[in-house]
Enzyme design. Structure first.
Site, PDB file in Angstrom:
ATOM      1  N   LYS A 182      50.546  40.237  49.794  1.00 18.70           N
ATOM      2  CA  LYS A 182      50.737  38.809  49.800  1.00 18.70           C
ATOM      3  C   LYS A 182      50.917  38.168  51.207  1.00 18.70           C
ATOM      4  CE  LYS A 182      49.727  37.875  45.511  1.00 18.70           C
ATOM      5  NZ  LYS A 182      48.532  37.048  45.166  1.00 18.70           N
ATOM      6  N   TYR A 242      53.620  44.345  46.340  1.00 20.70           N
ATOM      7  CA  TYR A 242      52.999  42.997  46.077  1.00 20.70           C
ATOM      8  C   TYR A 242      53.108  41.827  47.340  1.00 20.70           C
ATOM      9  CZ  TYR A 242      52.617  38.536  43.350  1.00 20.70           C
ATOM     10  OH  TYR A 242      52.281  37.189  43.063  1.00 20.70           O
TER      11      TYR A 242
HETATM   12  N1  NAD Z   1      52.890  33.515  38.079  1.00 20.51           N
HETATM   13  C1  NAD Z   1      53.709  33.499  39.119  1.00 20.51           C
HETATM   14  O1  NAD Z   1      54.919  33.486  39.000  1.00 20.51           O
HETATM   15  C2  NAD Z   1      53.193  33.457  40.410  1.00 20.51           C
HETATM   16  C3  NAD Z   1      53.904  33.415  41.653  1.00 20.51           C
HETATM   17  C4  NAD Z   1      53.344  33.559  42.946  1.00 20.51           C
HETATM   18  C5  NAD Z   1      51.744  33.903  42.967  1.00 20.51           C
HETATM   19  N2  NAD Z   1      51.330  34.073  41.723  1.00 20.51           N
HETATM   20  C6  NAD Z   1      49.901  34.628  41.860  1.00 20.51           C
HETATM   21  O2  NAD Z   1      48.816  33.757  41.162  1.00 20.51           O
HETATM   22  C7  NAD Z   1      47.729  34.420  40.988  1.00 20.51           C
HETATM   23  C8  NAD Z   1      47.472  34.628  39.436  1.00 20.51           C
HETATM   24  O3  NAD Z   1      48.658  35.087  38.847  1.00 20.51           O
HETATM   25  P1  NAD Z   1      49.079  34.760  37.122  1.00 20.51           P
HETATM   26  O4  NAD Z   1      50.498  34.414  37.300  1.00 20.51           O
HETATM   27  O5  NAD Z   1      47.938  33.750  36.644  1.00 20.51           O
HETATM   28  O6  NAD Z   1      48.823  36.217  36.777  1.00 20.51           O
HETATM   29  P2  NAD Z   1      48.145  36.806  35.656  1.00 20.51           P
HETATM   30  O7  NAD Z   1      48.454  38.260  35.367  1.00 20.51           O
HETATM   31  O8  NAD Z   1      48.094  35.904  34.083  1.00 20.51           O
HETATM   32  O9  NAD Z   1      46.523  36.820  36.099  1.00 20.51           O
HETATM   33  C9  NAD Z   1      46.033  37.771  36.942  1.00 20.51           C
HETATM   34  C10 NAD Z   1      44.569  37.817  36.531  1.00 20.51           C
HETATM   35  O10 NAD Z   1      44.151  38.795  37.608  1.00 20.51           O
HETATM   36  C11 NAD Z   1      43.360  39.781  36.943  1.00 20.51           C
HETATM   37  N3  NAD Z   1      43.266  41.238  37.434  1.00 20.51           N
HETATM   38  C12 NAD Z   1      44.155  42.133  37.615  1.00 20.51           C
HETATM   39  N4  NAD Z   1      43.538  43.123  38.369  1.00 20.51           N
HETATM   40  C13 NAD Z   1      42.311  42.608  38.567  1.00 20.51           C
HETATM   41  C14 NAD Z   1      41.225  43.433  39.393  1.00 20.51           C
HETATM   42  N5  NAD Z   1      41.394  44.645  39.675  1.00 20.51           N
HETATM   43  N6  NAD Z   1      39.978  42.783  39.413  1.00 20.51           N
HETATM   44  C15 NAD Z   1      39.585  41.409  38.817  1.00 20.51           C
HETATM   45  N7  NAD Z   1      40.910  40.754  37.949  1.00 20.51           N
HETATM   46  C16 NAD Z   1      42.096  41.470  38.082  1.00 20.51           C
HETATM   47  C17 NAD Z   1      44.210  40.020  35.488  1.00 20.51           C
HETATM   48  O11 NAD Z   1      43.450  40.587  34.363  1.00 20.51           O
HETATM   49  C18 NAD Z   1      44.647  38.729  35.095  1.00 20.51           C
HETATM   50  O12 NAD Z   1      43.865  38.133  34.057  1.00 20.51           O
HETATM   51  C19 NAD Z   1      47.947  35.939  41.349  1.00 20.51           C
HETATM   52  O13 NAD Z   1      47.437  36.205  42.667  1.00 20.51           O
HETATM   53  C20 NAD Z   1      49.533  35.994  41.627  1.00 20.51           C
HETATM   54  O14 NAD Z   1      49.902  36.816  42.473  1.00 20.51           O
HETATM   55  C21 NAD Z   1      51.614  33.990  40.519  1.00 20.51           C
END
Ligand code: NAD
Length: 242
Positions: A139, A135
C-alpha cells in the site's frame, strides 16, 4: 450524474468496497466494468495477459476507459518472523503489481484522448504501522506509484490519486470476525469520529476524486479514516491533565 456515459473500470469488484463502487458509479450514470478473481469475470490482476484481455474487451464493448479504480487486494494475518515468502509476494503482487498492470493497460488510450483518471485504493497502513507488513509495504508502494503517474502523465490530461481507508466493515475482516466477533465494535473506539467506516464512506471519496469536482487535484493521498491518522486520542487522554 457526474459520470454520465463515462466508462469506469473497477478491480476487486466483487468485494465489500468494490460492489458499492460499482453501484455508486452506475447510479451516477457510468457504464461500469467490474472485474474480480472471484465471480463471473475471473480476472486476476496479477496476470498481465488477463488484464490486457479484460481492458481490450471493455474498450471494444463500451469504448475507452475514462476512470480506473485499482481496488483489488488481499491480506492474511501472520507473524512477521513466520510470514511465508509466497504470502509476501502475493500481497505485493495483488495490491501493487496489479495496479501497475491495470494502469499500464488503460494509459495508452487515456494519453491518446488526453483525459483519464486513476484512483488507487491504498490504506492507512501505507503511512503508519497497524500490522500486516507485506500488505502495508504494497500500500505504501501504491502511494509512490500514484505520485509517479500523477506527475508523469499530468500534461497528458491524466489525474491519479489515492485514498487511504481506515477500518471498513467488509469481508476482508471475515477471518478476524470469526475469531473475535466484536472486533469491529472494539476498534470503533480508536477512531476520533467514534465508528469504523462503511464502503459508502470510501466510495464517496473515490467518486469525488474521479469526478470533475477534483479537476485540479492529482498526486494526493486522501485519508478516509474517521480521523485515525490525525492523532492518538487514547494517548493524549493519558497525558493531558485538564
Ligand atoms: N476493509 C478495510 O478495512 C480496508 C481498509 C483499508 C483499505 N482497504 C482496501 O480496500 C480495497 C477493497 O477491500 P475490501 O475491504 O472491499 O475487501 P474484500 O476482500 O471484500 O474485497 C477485495 C476483492 O479483491 C478481490 N481480489 C483478490 N485478489 C484478486 C486478484 N488477484 N485479482 C482480482 N481481484 C482480486 C477479492 O476477490 C475481493 O472480492 C482493498 O484494496 C483493501 O486493501 C480496505
Amino acid at each position: 450524474m457526474r459520470f454520465r456515459d463515462q466508462v469506469v473500470a473497477v478491480t476487486g469488484a466483487a468485494g465489500g468496497i468494490g460492489r458499492v463502487l460499482v453501484d455508486r458509479f452506475t447510479a451516477e450514470g457510468a457504464v461500469v466494468a467490474g472485474s474480480d478473481i472471484a465471480g463471473a469475470s475471473g480476472v486476476d490482476v496479477t496476470d498481465r495477459a488477463a488484464v490486457r484481455e479484460w481492458v481490450a474487451q471493455v474498450e471494444q464493448r463500451h469504448g475507452p476507459i475514462d476512470v480506473l479504480v485499482n481496488n483489488a487486494a488481499v491480506t492474511r494475518d501472520a507473524d512477521f518472523v513466520d510470514l511465508p515468502e509466497e504470502q509476501w509476494h502475493r500481497e505485493i503482487d495483488v495490491a501493487l503489481t496489479g495496479a501497475f498492470l491495470c494502469a499500464q493497460a488503460v494509459l495508452p488510450s487515456m494519453i491518446a484522448r488526453e483525459r483519464g483518471v486513476i484512483v488507487n485504493i491504498s490504506s492507512v497502513n501505507a503511512v503508519s504501522y497497524f500490522g500486516n507488513e507485506a500488505y502495508s509495504a504494497a500500500k505504501a508502494g501504491l502511494l509512490s506509484l500514484t505520485r509517479s503517474l500523477a506527475v508523469k502523465y499530468g500534461r497528458h490530461g491524466v489525474r491519479c490519486n489515492a485514498v487511504l481507508p481506515g477500518t471498513i466493515r467488509t469481508p476482508i475482516w471475515d477471518e478476524r470476525v470469526a475469531v473475535a466477533p466484536d472486533i469491529l465494535d472494539r476498534l470503533a473506539d480508536w477512531y476520533p469520529l467514534g465508528r469504523v467506516g462503511t464502503p459508502d464512506d470510501v466510495a464517496s471519496a473515490v467518486l469525488f476524486l474521479a469526478s470533475a469536482d477534483a479537476a485540479w487535484i492529482t498526486g494526493v493521498a486522501l485519508p478516509v479514516d474517521g480521523g485515525l491518522l490525525a492523532g492518538n486520542r487514547a494517548m493524549t487522554e493519558q497525558v493531558v491533565i485538564a
